[in-house]
Design an enzyme around this catalytic site. Structure first.
Site, PDB file in Angstrom:
ATOM      1  N   ASN A  20       1.000  -1.199   0.035  1.00  0.00           N
ATOM      2  CA  ASN A  20      -0.041  -0.108   0.065  1.00  0.00           C
ATOM      3  C   ASN A  20       0.899   1.331  -0.087  1.00  0.00           C
ATOM      4  O   ASN A  20       1.539   1.561   1.186  1.00  0.00           O
ATOM      5  CB  ASN A  20      -1.128  -0.156   1.120  1.00  0.00           C
ATOM      6  CG  ASN A  20      -1.658   1.238   1.401  1.00  0.00           C
ATOM      7  OD1 ASN A  20      -1.775   2.009   0.428  1.00  0.00           O
ATOM      8  ND2 ASN A  20      -2.305   1.369   2.641  1.00  0.00           N
ATOM      9  N   LYS A  62       0.004   4.259  -0.163  1.00  0.00           N
ATOM     10  CA  LYS A  62      -0.559   5.322   0.419  1.00  0.00           C
ATOM     11  C   LYS A  62      -0.337   6.470  -0.629  1.00  0.00           C
ATOM     12  O   LYS A  62      -0.468   6.282  -1.672  1.00  0.00           O
ATOM     13  CB  LYS A  62      -0.161   5.747   1.784  1.00  0.00           C
ATOM     14  CG  LYS A  62      -0.286   4.359   2.714  1.00  0.00           C
ATOM     15  CD  LYS A  62       0.147   4.590   4.165  1.00  0.00           C
ATOM     16  CE  LYS A  62       0.218   3.546   4.704  1.00  0.00           C
ATOM     17  NZ  LYS A  62       0.006   3.469   6.168  1.00  0.00           N
ATOM     18  N   HIS A  97      -9.463   0.888   5.035  1.00  0.00           N
ATOM     19  CA  HIS A  97      -8.232   1.100   6.160  1.00  0.00           C
ATOM     20  C   HIS A  97      -8.469   2.015   6.947  1.00  0.00           C
ATOM     21  O   HIS A  97      -9.156   3.197   7.186  1.00  0.00           O
ATOM     22  CB  HIS A  97      -6.981   1.706   4.956  1.00  0.00           C
ATOM     23  CG  HIS A  97      -5.715   1.864   5.487  1.00  0.00           C
ATOM     24  ND1 HIS A  97      -5.196   2.674   6.278  1.00  0.00           N
ATOM     25  CD2 HIS A  97      -4.709   0.960   5.238  1.00  0.00           C
ATOM     26  CE1 HIS A  97      -4.076   2.434   6.623  1.00  0.00           C
ATOM     27  NE2 HIS A  97      -3.751   1.515   5.929  1.00  0.00           N
ATOM     28  N   GLU A 156      -6.748   4.548   8.064  1.00  0.00           N
ATOM     29  CA  GLU A 156      -6.475   5.950   7.944  1.00  0.00           C
ATOM     30  C   GLU A 156      -7.738   6.430   7.233  1.00  0.00           C
ATOM     31  O   GLU A 156      -8.009   7.549   7.312  1.00  0.00           O
ATOM     32  CB  GLU A 156      -5.245   6.037   7.093  1.00  0.00           C
ATOM     33  CG  GLU A 156      -4.042   5.745   7.796  1.00  0.00           C
ATOM     34  CD  GLU A 156      -2.870   5.465   6.969  1.00  0.00           C
ATOM     35  OE1 GLU A 156      -3.071   5.451   5.781  1.00  0.00           O
ATOM     36  OE2 GLU A 156      -1.765   4.838   7.760  1.00  0.00           O
ATOM     37  N   GLY A 210       2.815   1.940  10.626  1.00  0.00           N
ATOM     38  CA  GLY A 210       3.574   3.082  10.467  1.00  0.00           C
ATOM     39  C   GLY A 210       4.492   3.350  11.817  1.00  0.00           C
ATOM     40  O   GLY A 210       5.200   4.507  11.758  1.00  0.00           O
ATOM     41  N   SER A 268       3.524  -2.458  10.407  1.00  0.00           N
ATOM     42  CA  SER A 268       4.998  -2.572  10.490  1.00  0.00           C
ATOM     43  C   SER A 268       5.766  -3.738   9.843  1.00  0.00           C
ATOM     44  O   SER A 268       6.557  -4.154  10.825  1.00  0.00           O
ATOM     45  CB  SER A 268       5.371  -2.004  11.901  1.00  0.00           C
ATOM     46  OG  SER A 268       5.071  -0.864  12.204  1.00  0.00           O
ATOM     47  N   GLY A 281       5.010   1.325   4.605  1.00  0.00           N
ATOM     48  CA  GLY A 281       6.354   2.059   4.168  1.00  0.00           C
ATOM     49  C   GLY A 281       7.351   0.956   3.515  1.00  0.00           C
ATOM     50  O   GLY A 281       7.967   1.379   2.703  1.00  0.00           O
TER      51      GLY A 281
HETATM   52  C1  PEP Z   1      -0.752  -0.085   6.026  1.00  0.00           C
HETATM   53  O1  PEP Z   1      -0.823   1.084   5.681  1.00  0.00           O
HETATM   54  O2  PEP Z   1      -1.460  -0.904   5.647  1.00  0.00           O
HETATM   55  C2  PEP Z   1       0.469  -0.558   6.829  1.00  0.00           C
HETATM   56  C3  PEP Z   1       0.385  -1.677   7.099  1.00  0.00           C
HETATM   57  O3  PEP Z   1       1.630   0.363   6.888  1.00  0.00           O
HETATM   58  P1  PEP Z   1       2.911   0.178   7.434  1.00  0.00           P
HETATM   59  O4  PEP Z   1       3.402  -1.106   6.826  1.00  0.00           O
HETATM   60  O5  PEP Z   1       3.875   1.364   7.371  1.00  0.00           O
HETATM   61  O6  PEP Z   1       2.838  -0.186   8.892  1.00  0.00           O
END
Ligand code: PEP
Length: 254
Positions: A11, A13, A98, A100, A174, A214, A236
């Site tokens: 993703n 983003k 999601h 967010e 994140g 993460s 990320g």
């Molecule tokens: C996400 O946004 O779906 C996600 C898992 O982000 P990250 O891997 O950066 O924690």
């Protein structure tokens, strides 16, 4: 019973300009023709990059997903994107719900369910995200929250073919933090039981449940080895081909 085909979805983003397509090209060079990899791979770029990414990935096994869609197929919704438009641009999946979007745009379970249905209408796989906040985990509410989100967000028409569940603890996204392996296993087992209750044994067992939050090359192997974890949703660490490859290659026969 055979295990679901794992899926590793990136993703991006709100990150990425056309110059970032070189990362996808580099990933395709590593993945395509490498028959040791046993997972499906997907990139969910910003909507502006779906069509150019589809052009760059023509002939590649890498799938493309959108990050959100409107519930309607067309209409007066300035700035929104229909599932049909994602499909037309080259996507075969869409992320819905999601955290967010739930937090920044106030998306409720009802809205998320309608968006997942919009994905089906456009013949996209809907990747439905669920997960608890830090406070909900501290209060011991994780399993209840996950159950409630799942029952509210999962459409009646969901099948193992048109739907993927992504369990993403909000506090792990994140932040570099991850739940313990036991905690991930407990939630995935719980989701599996709920899916089996809702969809029946075969369909409930076949629906993929991704872990997200993460995931990095350094922790992917232990997270992906947990029972009922059928892949990852990666933020990320999906932006750079080398990092993303470090996660994908966990699913290697050799
Ligand atoms: C996400 O946004 O779906 C996600 C898992 O982000 P990250 O891997 O950066 O924690």
């Amino acid at each position: 019973m055979s295990q679901p085909l794992p899926l590793v979805a990136g993703n991006w983003k709100m990150n990425g300009l056309r110059a970032s397509l070189t990362e996808a090209e580099a990933l395709a060079r590593q993945l395509d023709g490498n028959d040791a990899i046993t997972a499906q791979v997907m990139i969910c770029p910003p909507a502006t990059l779906i069509a150019p990414l589809a052009a760059v990935l023509e002939g590649s096994s890498i799938l493309i997903g959108g990050q959100d869609c409107h519930v309607n197929a067309s209409g007066a919704h300035t700035g929104d994107i229909a599932a049909e438009m994602l499909a037309d641009a080259g996507a075969s999946a869409v992320i819905v719900g999601h955290s967010e979007r739930r937090a920044d745009h106030g998306e409720t379970n009802d809205v998320v369910r309608a968006k997942a249905e919009a994905g089906y209408r456009a013949e996209l796989i809907s990747i439905i995200c669920i997960g608890e906040t830090e406070r909900e985990r501290a209060q011991g509410d994780t399993l209840n929250v996950v159950s409630e989100q799942l029952s509210g967000s999962l459409p009646g028409a969901a099948t193992s073919g048109n739907t993927v569940i992504a369990y993403e603890p909000v506090w792990a996204i994140g932040t570099g933090l991850t739940p313990t392996l036991d905690d991930v296993g407990e939630v995935h087992q719980h989701i599996r039981a709920e899916l089996t209750r809702r969809l029946g044994g075969d369909e409930g067992a076949a629906m993929r449940i991704l872990y997200g939050g993460s995931v990095k090359p350094g922790n992917a192997a232990e997270l992906m080895a947990i029972k009922n974890v059928n892949g990852a949703l990666v933020g990320g660490a999906s932006l750079k081909a080398s990092d993303f490859w470090g996660i994908i290659s966990v699913y290697s026969e050799r």
